[in-house]
Design an enzyme around this catalytic site. Structure first.
Site, mmCIF file in Angstrom:
data_model
loop_
_atom_site.group_PDB
_atom_site.id
_atom_site.type_symbol
_atom_site.label_atom_id
_atom_site.label_comp_id
_atom_site.label_asym_id
_atom_site.label_seq_id
_atom_site.Cartn_x
_atom_site.Cartn_y
_atom_site.Cartn_z
ATOM 1 N N TYR A 96 -19.431 -5.240 24.090
ATOM 2 C CA TYR A 96 -19.820 -6.503 24.742
ATOM 3 C C TYR A 96 -18.767 -7.550 24.357
ATOM 4 O O TYR A 96 -17.633 -7.222 24.028
ATOM 5 C CB TYR A 96 -21.264 -6.809 24.269
ATOM 6 C CG TYR A 96 -21.882 -8.077 24.759
ATOM 7 C CD1 TYR A 96 -22.165 -8.264 26.118
ATOM 8 C CD2 TYR A 96 -22.208 -9.095 23.863
ATOM 9 C CE1 TYR A 96 -22.755 -9.440 26.549
ATOM 10 C CE2 TYR A 96 -22.806 -10.269 24.302
ATOM 11 C CZ TYR A 96 -23.066 -10.438 25.649
ATOM 12 O OH TYR A 96 -23.648 -11.600 26.073
ATOM 13 N N ARG A 149 -17.366 -15.072 38.300
ATOM 14 C CA ARG A 149 -17.011 -15.862 37.097
ATOM 15 C C ARG A 149 -17.376 -15.012 35.889
ATOM 16 O O ARG A 149 -18.482 -15.081 35.409
ATOM 17 C CB ARG A 149 -17.761 -17.199 37.086
ATOM 18 C CG ARG A 149 -17.325 -18.188 36.046
ATOM 19 C CD ARG A 149 -17.795 -17.871 34.616
ATOM 20 N NE ARG A 149 -19.182 -18.094 34.366
ATOM 21 C CZ ARG A 149 -19.917 -17.362 33.506
ATOM 22 N NH1 ARG A 149 -19.383 -16.342 32.832
ATOM 23 N NH2 ARG A 149 -21.181 -17.622 33.327
ATOM 24 N N LYS A 167 -24.084 -5.585 29.462
ATOM 25 C CA LYS A 167 -25.347 -6.324 29.278
ATOM 26 C C LYS A 167 -26.514 -5.338 29.198
ATOM 27 O O LYS A 167 -27.383 -5.465 28.342
ATOM 28 C CB LYS A 167 -25.564 -7.293 30.447
ATOM 29 C CG LYS A 167 -24.591 -8.467 30.473
ATOM 30 C CD LYS A 167 -25.138 -9.674 29.721
ATOM 31 C CE LYS A 167 -24.071 -10.757 29.584
ATOM 32 N NZ LYS A 167 -24.522 -11.919 28.798
ATOM 33 N N GLU A 238 -25.914 -12.093 36.664
ATOM 34 C CA GLU A 238 -24.967 -12.356 35.573
ATOM 35 C C GLU A 238 -23.578 -12.643 36.116
ATOM 36 O O GLU A 238 -23.056 -11.889 36.952
ATOM 37 C CB GLU A 238 -24.891 -11.131 34.648
ATOM 38 C CG GLU A 238 -24.114 -11.368 33.361
ATOM 39 C CD GLU A 238 -24.841 -12.268 32.356
ATOM 40 O OE1 GLU A 238 -26.042 -12.036 32.106
ATOM 41 O OE2 GLU A 238 -24.203 -13.187 31.829
ATOM 42 N N ASP A 239 -22.995 -13.707 35.645
ATOM 43 C CA ASP A 239 -21.577 -14.011 35.880
ATOM 44 C C ASP A 239 -21.182 -14.040 37.361
ATOM 45 O O ASP A 239 -20.153 -13.483 37.759
ATOM 46 C CB ASP A 239 -20.685 -13.047 35.073
ATOM 47 C CG ASP A 239 -20.730 -13.363 33.577
ATOM 48 O OD1 ASP A 239 -21.580 -14.179 33.163
ATOM 49 O OD2 ASP A 239 -19.927 -12.795 32.823
ATOM 50 N N ASP A 261 -29.189 -15.052 33.661
ATOM 51 C CA ASP A 261 -28.933 -15.080 32.221
ATOM 52 C C ASP A 261 -28.011 -16.224 31.817
ATOM 53 O O ASP A 261 -28.196 -16.837 30.762
ATOM 54 C CB ASP A 261 -28.331 -13.729 31.813
ATOM 55 C CG ASP A 261 -27.970 -13.682 30.346
ATOM 56 O OD1 ASP A 261 -28.796 -14.110 29.528
ATOM 57 O OD2 ASP A 261 -26.862 -13.221 30.027
ATOM 58 N N ASP A 262 -26.994 -16.526 32.649
ATOM 59 C CA ASP A 262 -26.047 -17.587 32.277
ATOM 60 C C ASP A 262 -26.724 -18.953 32.253
ATOM 61 O O ASP A 262 -26.332 -19.825 31.489
ATOM 62 C CB ASP A 262 -24.861 -17.590 33.247
ATOM 63 C CG ASP A 262 -24.093 -16.296 33.134
ATOM 64 O OD1 ASP A 262 -23.526 -16.046 32.057
ATOM 65 O OD2 ASP A 262 -24.104 -15.507 34.094
ATOM 66 N N ASN A 401 -16.522 -18.205 26.348
ATOM 67 C CA ASN A 401 -16.081 -16.853 26.001
ATOM 68 C C ASN A 401 -14.866 -16.455 26.823
ATOM 69 O O ASN A 401 -14.680 -16.980 27.913
ATOM 70 C CB ASN A 401 -17.222 -15.856 26.299
ATOM 71 C CG ASN A 401 -18.359 -16.001 25.318
ATOM 72 O OD1 ASN A 401 -18.153 -16.029 24.124
ATOM 73 N ND2 ASN A 401 -19.571 -16.123 25.851
HETATM 74 N N1 LIG Z 1 -22.241 -18.294 24.664
HETATM 75 C C1 LIG Z 1 -22.919 -17.847 25.688
HETATM 76 O O1 LIG Z 1 -23.947 -17.176 25.550
HETATM 77 C C2 LIG Z 1 -22.460 -18.152 27.065
HETATM 78 C C3 LIG Z 1 -21.241 -18.701 27.294
HETATM 79 N N2 LIG Z 1 -20.841 -18.970 28.568
HETATM 80 C C4 LIG Z 1 -19.480 -19.464 28.740
HETATM 81 O O2 LIG Z 1 -19.488 -20.760 29.264
HETATM 82 C C5 LIG Z 1 -18.361 -20.923 30.101
HETATM 83 C C6 LIG Z 1 -18.821 -21.548 31.401
HETATM 84 O O3 LIG Z 1 -19.735 -20.713 32.056
HETATM 85 P P1 LIG Z 1 -20.500 -21.243 33.355
HETATM 86 O O4 LIG Z 1 -21.083 -22.576 33.109
HETATM 87 O O5 LIG Z 1 -21.401 -20.182 33.786
HETATM 88 O O6 LIG Z 1 -19.281 -21.376 34.367
HETATM 89 P P2 LIG Z 1 -19.149 -22.356 35.606
HETATM 90 O O7 LIG Z 1 -17.945 -21.942 36.335
HETATM 91 O O8 LIG Z 1 -20.448 -22.448 36.305
HETATM 92 O O9 LIG Z 1 -18.882 -23.773 34.913
HETATM 93 C C7 LIG Z 1 -17.699 -24.140 34.281
HETATM 94 C C8 LIG Z 1 -17.688 -25.651 34.149
HETATM 95 O O10 LIG Z 1 -16.559 -26.055 33.387
HETATM 96 C C9 LIG Z 1 -15.935 -27.127 34.061
HETATM 97 N N3 LIG Z 1 -14.532 -27.212 33.708
HETATM 98 C C10 LIG Z 1 -13.510 -26.404 34.078
HETATM 99 N N4 LIG Z 1 -12.357 -26.867 33.580
HETATM 100 C C11 LIG Z 1 -12.652 -27.979 32.880
HETATM 101 C C12 LIG Z 1 -11.886 -28.915 32.164
HETATM 102 N N5 LIG Z 1 -10.550 -28.792 32.060
HETATM 103 N N6 LIG Z 1 -12.506 -29.957 31.575
HETATM 104 C C13 LIG Z 1 -13.850 -30.092 31.682
HETATM 105 N N7 LIG Z 1 -14.631 -29.234 32.353
HETATM 106 C C14 LIG Z 1 -14.037 -28.191 32.947
HETATM 107 C C15 LIG Z 1 -16.162 -26.840 35.542
HETATM 108 O O11 LIG Z 1 -15.975 -27.989 36.335
HETATM 109 C C16 LIG Z 1 -17.605 -26.356 35.498
HETATM 110 O O12 LIG Z 1 -18.477 -27.462 35.499
HETATM 111 C C17 LIG Z 1 -17.711 -19.566 30.238
HETATM 112 O O13 LIG Z 1 -16.569 -19.513 29.416
HETATM 113 C C18 LIG Z 1 -18.727 -18.602 29.721
HETATM 114 O O14 LIG Z 1 -18.144 -17.519 29.056
HETATM 115 C C19 LIG Z 1 -21.640 -18.762 29.652
HETATM 116 C C20 LIG Z 1 -22.871 -18.200 29.491
HETATM 117 C C21 LIG Z 1 -23.348 -17.807 28.178
HETATM 118 C C1 LIG Z 2 -22.167 -14.540 27.236
HETATM 119 C C2 LIG Z 2 -22.139 -14.761 28.663
HETATM 120 O O1 LIG Z 2 -23.090 -14.452 29.368
HETATM 121 C C3 LIG Z 2 -20.990 -15.351 29.271
HETATM 122 O O2 LIG Z 2 -20.063 -15.768 28.569
HETATM 123 O O3 LIG Z 2 -20.967 -15.418 30.504
HETATM 124 MG MG LIG Z 3 -22.601 -14.343 31.403
#
Ligand SMILES: NC(=O)C1=CN([C@@H]2O[C@H](COP(=O)(O)OP(=O)(O)OC[C@H]3O[C@@H](n4cnc5c(N)ncnc54)[C@H](O)[C@@H]3O)[C@@H](O)[C@H]2O)C=CC1
Ligand SMILES: CC(=O)C(=O)O
Ligand SMILES: [Mg+2]
Length: 543
Positions: A96, A149, A167, A238-239, A261-262, A401
């Site tokens: 993962y 994504r 997952k 997811e994603d 999940d996101d 991530n």
């Molecule tokens: N730790 C965890 O469990 C999880 C972590 N994530 C991580 O969160 C990140 C975002 O995921 P999502 O929200 O689903 O993606 P998304 O694509 O829906 O959102 C990304 C956001 O970041 C913004 N963004 C992009 N470049 C930027 C910049 N230079 N300055 C400010 N904002 C900026 C975009 O405008 C958008 O609002 C990914 O890297 C993902 O891996 C997501 C889900 C779970």
């Molecule tokens: C952990 C997760 O779901 C993500 O980074 O999209």
């Molecule tokens: Mg995810």
């Protein structure tokens, strides 16, 4: 599997659900036509695990270990899960996050065989017929991605298949959901990734994705087919591209058994970590001011659950929203913006437009800083030091991530705040020594939540998945970090006991599902014991 009584010999060895390799007893070898097909020594699963460990140790890096483990899963499911479950803290990061990111980037190149199903947009009228090609009829969970994504890697199309596979492997490894109930699906709508479309080894459609209206039609056809072919199935999104994720969750959440999940899983683990952080600080959600870098599916999901937590702590909803500020790629989410989507608009406040994170930190004075922006290093030294100036114990959660997308590393956060930060990232950073003290960074990753939700849903069979199930999961996770762990700055339960942790979380969620009348099975006397009786165990069965 049902063929167990009819199939013999090499066919058994070719079936990963039945294959025990050198663990077949002499009696089984004689009765099943396996004599001569295996080396003479009969081993138990722990001896086999020793060999797996030796072979893993010889691999040069985690991507090679990932490839090895996926081949093991394709050959011998029991030994694969026995391996993962023997040391989850070691193996979760290989199957993962973060290693799965490297695997996805190279997916077409490292491909060694199919696991799960690939549905393409041109199959839209035939999804039902095609889903019936899956050999198992009682599928209970489908994890589906478009690859739009993947982690913080952007759109990687069909290469994203590593995510539904990984997952669902964690449903089993972290929560004991039986693997035969799980189906990974890559819904291939094309990709915006020109480099991949030009890669001769890319395995997906070499087309651009269609417009939103067509994505919705493809998705509708998929949902209709999946719920028809697999009655009672839960769809785990997811994603997907962030806007698709939010739009489609709103479209289906009241109609079918599904979750994203996101949005929802991420919200629950972030709120769990914030809950323990606030216990350490002896504060409540009502005292907080939260700043997000990133306002997509993860950001909006977390922000919405924080509103619920603030309301629970005594604030009005509007008052709670005032205490949450988000920044996206185009700058601060404020009322003069004309490009906000419908999920961002409720978080728009009157403020001067800016794209400068440091400026917003200085003016808004957050107590909590969350990164879900996909931008590695976006929490600069100045930003983090400012957080430490404003707060005795700044809460800093760079959740993007994989590792290189984290808005700051654990080492940076502890150094720049002189050890004061309450820190969690999406990945597990190593323990860090600072001025003679050891710090254990938190990992706020939804894998603490989605397997447990899966197990609770597997057991109780609700008709819908509701936000309160995730709120319950968040509370149950936080409650498993005791006072002495918190004294050592721990924000999350230890991963070495992940199965125990998630069964406890699942039990709480299941209790809630029964209490709120959402279960469709009879309530057992002892919910925990009943759930434990349903768990998959990675041990060989007598054939
Ligand atoms: N730790 C965890 O469990 C999880 C972590 N994530 C991580 O969160 C990140 C975002 O995921 P999502 O929200 O689903 O993606 P998304 O694509 O829906 O959102 C990304 C956001 O970041 C913004 N963004 C992009 N470049 C930027 C910049 N230079 N300055 C400010 N904002 C900026 C975009 O405008 C958008 O609002 C990914 O890297 C993902 O891996 C997501 C889900 C779970
Ligand atoms: C952990 C997760 O779901 C993500 O980074 O999209
Ligand atoms: Mg995810």
């Amino acid at each position: 599997m049902s063929h167990a009584s009819t199939i013999r010999g090499q066919e058994i060895l070719n079936n990963p659900a039945l294959n025990k390799e050198t663990a077949f007893t002499m009696t089984e070898r004689q009765s099943l036509g396996l004599e001569g097909l295996l080396p003479p020594t009969v081993e138990n699963i722990d001896r086999q695990l020793e060999r797996v460990q030796t072979q893993l140790a010889a691999k040069p890096n985690d991507l090679e270990r990932y490839i090895y483990l996926m081949s093991l899963a394709a050959r011998n499911k029991t030994l694969f899960y026995h391996t993962l479950m023997s040391d989850p803290a070691r193996f979760v990061p290989i199957v993962y996050d973060p290693t799965v990111a490297d695997a996805c980037l190279a997916f077409g190149h490292i491909y060694r065989g199919s696991a799960g199903m690939y549905l393409t947009r041109d199959m839209k009228g035939r999804f039902k017929k095609i889903l019936r090609n899956w050999p198992v009829k009682d599928v209970r969970f489908i994890c589906v991605s478009t690859g739009g994504r993947i982690l913080g890697l952007g759109d990687i199309g069909a290469n994203g298949m590593g995510i539904p596979i990984g997952k669902l492997q964690l449903y089993t490894a972290c929560a004991g959901v039986p693997p035969e109930a799980l189906l990974p699906v890559l819904l291939d709508i094309g990709t915006t990734n020109a480099a991949l479309r030009a890669d001769p080894l890319y395995l997906g459609l070499r087309e651009l994705p269609p417009d939103e209206a067509e994505v919705d039609l493809i998705s509708d056809a998929f949902i209709e087919a999946a719920t028809d072919v697999f009655p009672g199935v839960c769809i785990h999104f997811e994603d997907w591209k962030g806007t698709d994720a939010m739009r489609l969750l709103a479209r289906y959440r009241d109609k079918v058994l599904c979750y994203n999940d996101d949005i929802q899983g991420t919200a629950a683990i972030a709120v769990a970590g914030l809950t323990t952080a606030l216990q350490i600080k002896n504060e409540t959600f009502a005292d907080q001011r939260v700043l997000f870098l990133g306002a997509g599916s993860a950001g909006i999901g977390i922000a919405s659950m924080i509103v619920s937590a603030m309301v629970e702590a005594g604030l009005g909803e509007a008052e709670a929203r005032e205490r949450i500020v988000l920044i996206d790629v185009n700058g601060l989410i404020e009322t003069s913006r004309t490009d906000l989507n419908e999920w961002q608009k409720p978080f728009a406040h009157e403020a001067k437009p800016t794209k400068d994170l440091l400026e917003v930190v200085r003016t808004f004075k957050p107590t909590i800083l969350i990164g879900v922006s996909t931008i590695g290093g976006a929490f600069t030294e100045e930003v983090v030091r400012e957080m430490a100036k404003l707060n005795e114990r700044p809460v800093i959660f760079p959740l993007s991530n994989p590792t290189n997308k984290a808005e700051c590393t654990a080492e940076q956060a502890y150094t720049w705040t002189k050890g004061k930060a309450l820190y969690a990232a999406g990945v597990q950073f190593p323990d860090f020594e600072y001025q003679g003290k050891s710090y254990h960074p938190g990992q706020a990753n939804n894998f603490y939540i989605f397997p447990a939700i899966g197990l609770a849903v597997y057991a109780t069979r609700p008709a819908r998945i509701t936000d309160d199930m995730f709120i319950t999961a968040a509370a149950a996770t936080a409650d498993q970090v005791g006072p002495s762990a918190r004294e050592h700055g721990m924000l999350f339960p230890l991963q070495a006991n992940i199965l125990e942790t998630e069964v406890t979380t699942a039990t709480r969620v299941a209790e809630h599902i029964f209490d709120s009348g959402q279960a469709t099975v009879e309530r057992p006397e002892n919910i925990r014991a009943w759930i434990e009786g349903l768990l998959y165990k990675p041990v060989y069965k007598e054939l």
